[in-house]
Design a protein around this motif. Structure first.
Motif, short mmCIF file in Angstrom:
data_model
loop_
_atom_site.label_atom_id
_atom_site.label_comp_id
_atom_site.label_asym_id
_atom_site.label_seq_id
_atom_site.Cartn_x
_atom_site.Cartn_y
_atom_site.Cartn_z
N SER A 83 0.84 -1.20 0.00
CA SER A 83 0.00 0.00 0.00
C SER A 83 0.86 1.24 0.00
O SER A 83 2.01 1.22 0.44
CB SER A 83 -0.99 0.01 1.17
OG SER A 83 -0.32 -0.19 2.37
N VAL A 84 0.27 2.28 -0.54
CA VAL A 84 0.91 3.59 -0.49
C VAL A 84 0.06 4.45 0.43
O VAL A 84 -1.14 4.62 0.21
CB VAL A 84 0.98 4.25 -1.89
CG1 VAL A 84 1.58 5.65 -1.79
CG2 VAL A 84 1.80 3.39 -2.84
N VAL A 85 0.70 4.94 1.48
CA VAL A 85 0.05 5.90 2.37
C VAL A 85 0.70 7.24 2.04
O VAL A 85 1.92 7.35 2.02
CB VAL A 85 0.26 5.51 3.85
CG1 VAL A 85 -0.35 6.55 4.78
CG2 VAL A 85 -0.32 4.13 4.12
N ALA A 86 -0.12 8.21 1.74
CA ALA A 86 0.41 9.49 1.26
C ALA A 86 -0.51 10.61 1.72
O ALA A 86 -1.62 10.36 2.20
CB ALA A 86 0.49 9.47 -0.26
N ALA A 87 -0.05 11.82 1.56
CA ALA A 87 -0.89 12.96 1.93
C ALA A 87 -0.85 14.00 0.84
O ALA A 87 0.15 14.16 0.14
CB ALA A 87 -0.41 13.58 3.24
N ARG A 88 -1.99 14.69 0.68
CA ARG A 88 -2.03 15.85 -0.20
C ARG A 88 -2.50 17.03 0.64
O ARG A 88 -3.48 16.93 1.38
CB ARG A 88 -2.97 15.58 -1.37
CG ARG A 88 -2.89 16.64 -2.45
CD ARG A 88 -3.56 16.14 -3.74
NE ARG A 88 -3.57 17.19 -4.74
CZ ARG A 88 -4.51 18.11 -4.86
NH1 ARG A 88 -5.54 18.10 -4.04
NH2 ARG A 88 -4.43 19.04 -5.79
N GLY A 89 -1.76 18.11 0.55
CA GLY A 89 -2.06 19.30 1.35
C GLY A 89 -3.09 20.18 0.67
O GLY A 89 -3.47 19.95 -0.49
N LEU A 90 -3.52 21.21 1.38
CA LEU A 90 -4.51 22.14 0.85
C LEU A 90 -3.97 22.88 -0.38
O LEU A 90 -4.72 23.27 -1.26
CB LEU A 90 -4.87 23.14 1.96
CG LEU A 90 -6.19 23.88 1.90
CD1 LEU A 90 -7.37 22.93 1.69
CD2 LEU A 90 -6.39 24.68 3.18
N ASP A 91 -2.65 23.03 -0.41
CA ASP A 91 -2.02 23.72 -1.55
C ASP A 91 -1.66 22.75 -2.67
O ASP A 91 -1.00 23.14 -3.64
CB ASP A 91 -0.75 24.44 -1.06
CG ASP A 91 0.26 23.48 -0.45
OD1 ASP A 91 -0.04 22.25 -0.38
OD2 ASP A 91 1.34 23.92 -0.04
N GLY A 92 -2.06 21.49 -2.56
CA GLY A 92 -1.80 20.52 -3.62
C GLY A 92 -0.47 19.79 -3.48
O GLY A 92 -0.17 18.90 -4.28
#
Ligand code: AMP
Length: 359
Positions: free
Chosen positions: A189-198
Motif C-alpha cells: 500500500s501507499v500511504v500518502a498525503a495531499r495538502g490544501l495547496d496541492g
C-alpha cells in the motif's frame, strides 16, 4: 491555515480517531469527536465529544459550530451527514471522495478511468447476473458486496463447482461486484498525503500480510523494485490529484510478477489514515496521523522520511493484546493500545512497532 488552538472535528471515535486526536494534541490542535458509540476509544483522549447519531441534524449543527474543520476516520459517513456539515464548515477530504470509495463499482470505474489497472470486474445485481459475470471473468473469482465490506467481510470466493445462487444469497442478496482473481505475489500500500495547496508526499511503499482477512503485519519498505515503488507512488498521486484530495489517503495494490517483471493492480482506496500506515508513528519523522491533521488544518506537510533500515508493525488482534506486559519489557518494541473495553476475537486491540536499525 488554521493555527494551534483550533479545533478539528472528527467523525467516528475508533482507534484511528484516537491516534488522530493524540497527534493533533502535539501540535496544540484540539479534537472534537462525534460518534454514536458509547465509550469509543477516542473519547478518552479528545478535548470534547458528541455522542449522537450520524443523522441527528441538530447534533451535527452544534458540532459544526464547535469546530473549525471536519474530517473523518471512516469512509461510510452517510451522504446526508456530510451534506449537513459541509453547509457549515469545510469537510476534508471533500465528500465527493466518500461517494467514490463507498461503492466498489464506482471506485473501480474511477480508477480505471484514470488509466490505472484494477482487477477485471462486473456489476452483479442478481443470481443470473452473477452467472453471466462468472462466464466472463472465470473461476476462481471473488464476489464482493458493493458497499460496507471490511476485513474480508462481505465477500466470498467463487470456486469451481460453487453454487452461484447460494453464493449471491450468502452476501445478503445486495448489489455486488464480481472481481477476477488477481494472482498476486505481494500486497502493498501507499500511504500518502495531499495538502490544501496541492503538495503531495508519500511514505515508503509498505508490504502487508493478512491473516484470516485481517491485516497482521506491515513492513516498510516493501521488498519491491525501485521502479515498482515509484510507479506505486505515482498511482496514489494521480488518484489524489483527480479526487482533489486533502488529507492522508491509502491505496492498496496487488503486485503481480510475470517473468521477473512487477506490475501493479489497484485493489482499494481508503480516504483516511490507514492501518498499514501505523508504522509511521514510531518509524517516520511525521506520523500519518500528524500528517492528516496538518493537511486538514491547511498546515505545511511534514517529512515522510523513515527511521531505521526497516520498520515492522504487527497488529494485536483479540487476545494478542493480553501480552502487553511482555511487549513493554522488550527493548525497542513500541506498544500502542487502543483502550477498548472489551476484547473480542478478530478485534483490533492495539499494535506494536519495531524499528530495525542499520547495525
Ligand atoms: P478487500 O476487502 O477488497 O481489501 O479484500 C480483502 C483481501 O482479499 C485482499 O487483501 C486480498 O488478499 C484478497 N483479495 C481481494 N480481492 C482480490 C482479487 N481480485 N484477487 C485476489 N485476491 C483478492
Amino acid at each position: 491555515m488554521l493555527k494551534p488552538g483550533s479545533t478539528i472535528g472528527i467523525l467516528g471515535g475508533g482507534q484511528l480517531a484516537r491516534m488522530l486526536a493524540l497527534a493533533g494534541a502535539r501540535l496544540g490542535l484540539k479534537s472534537h469527536v462525534f460518534s454514536p458509540v458509547d465509550d469509543d476509544p477516542a473519547f478518552d483522549v479528545c478535548s470534547a465529544h458528541t455522542r449522537a447519531d450520524f443523522l441527528d441534524e441538530a447534533a451535527l449543527a452544534a458540532f459544526a459550530e464547535a469546530v473549525d474543520v471536519v474530517t473523518y476516520e471512516f469512509e461510510n459517513v452517510p451522504a446526508r451527514t456530510a451534506e449537513v456539515l459541509e453547509a457549515r464548515r469545510p469537510v476534508r477530504p471533500n465528500p465527493k471522495v466518500l461517494a467514490l470509495t463507498q461503492d466498489r463499482l464506482v471506485e473501480k470505474d474511477f480508477v480505471q478511468g484514470l488509466g490505472i489497472p484494477t482487477a477485471g470486474f462486473a456489476d452483479v445485481l442478481d443470481a443470473e447476473g452473477l452467472a453471466r459475470a462468472v462466464e466472463r471473468l472465470g473461476r476462481p473469482s471473488i464476489l464482493k458486496t458493493r458497499r460496507f465490506g471490511y476485513d474480508g467481510k462481505g465477500q466470498t470466493q467463487i470456486r469451481e463447482g460453487a453454487d452461484l445462487a447460494e453464493a449471491f444469497r450468502s452476501l445478503g442478496g445486495v448489489p455486488c461486484i464480481l472481481e477476477s482473481f488477481v494472482p498476486f505475489t505481494k500486497e502493498v500500500s501507499v500511504v500518502a498525503a495531499r495538502g490544501l495547496d496541492g503538495e503531495f508526499r508519500a511514505y515508503d511503499v509498505c508490504e502487508n500480510v493478512h491473516e484470516h482477512h485481517i491485516l497482521a503485519t506491515t513492513t516498510a519498505p516493501a521488498a519491491i523494485g525501485p521502479e515498482t515503488a515509484e510507479a506505486a507512488v505515482d498511482v496514489a498521486r494521480r488518484i489524489a490529484e483527480a479526487a482533489e484530495y486533502v488529507g492522508v489517503i491509502a491505496v492498496e495494490m496487488f503486485v503481480v510478477e510475470d517473468e521477473g517483471r512487477e506490475t501493479l493492480v489497484v485493489n482499494e482506496i481508503a480516504p483516511r489514515v490507514h492501518n498499514s500506515g501505523h508504522w509511521t508513528v514510531d518509524g517516520a519523522v511525521t506520523s500519518q496521523f500528524e500528517q492528516h491533521m496538518r493537511a486538514v488544518a491547511g498546515m505545511p506537510l511534514g517529512s515522510t522520511r523513515r527511521h531505521g533500515q526497516k520498520v515492522v508493525m504487527r497488529n494485536l488482534i483479540g487476545a494478542d493484546a493480553d501480552k502487553w506486559a511482555n511487549i513493554l519489557a522488550e527493548d525497542g518494541a513500541c506498544l500502542h493500545l487502543y483502550g477498548k473495553k472489551e476484547t473480542r476475537a478478530g478485534r483490533k486491540m492495539g499494535h506494536v512497532t519495531r524499528v530495525v536499525s542499520r547495525d
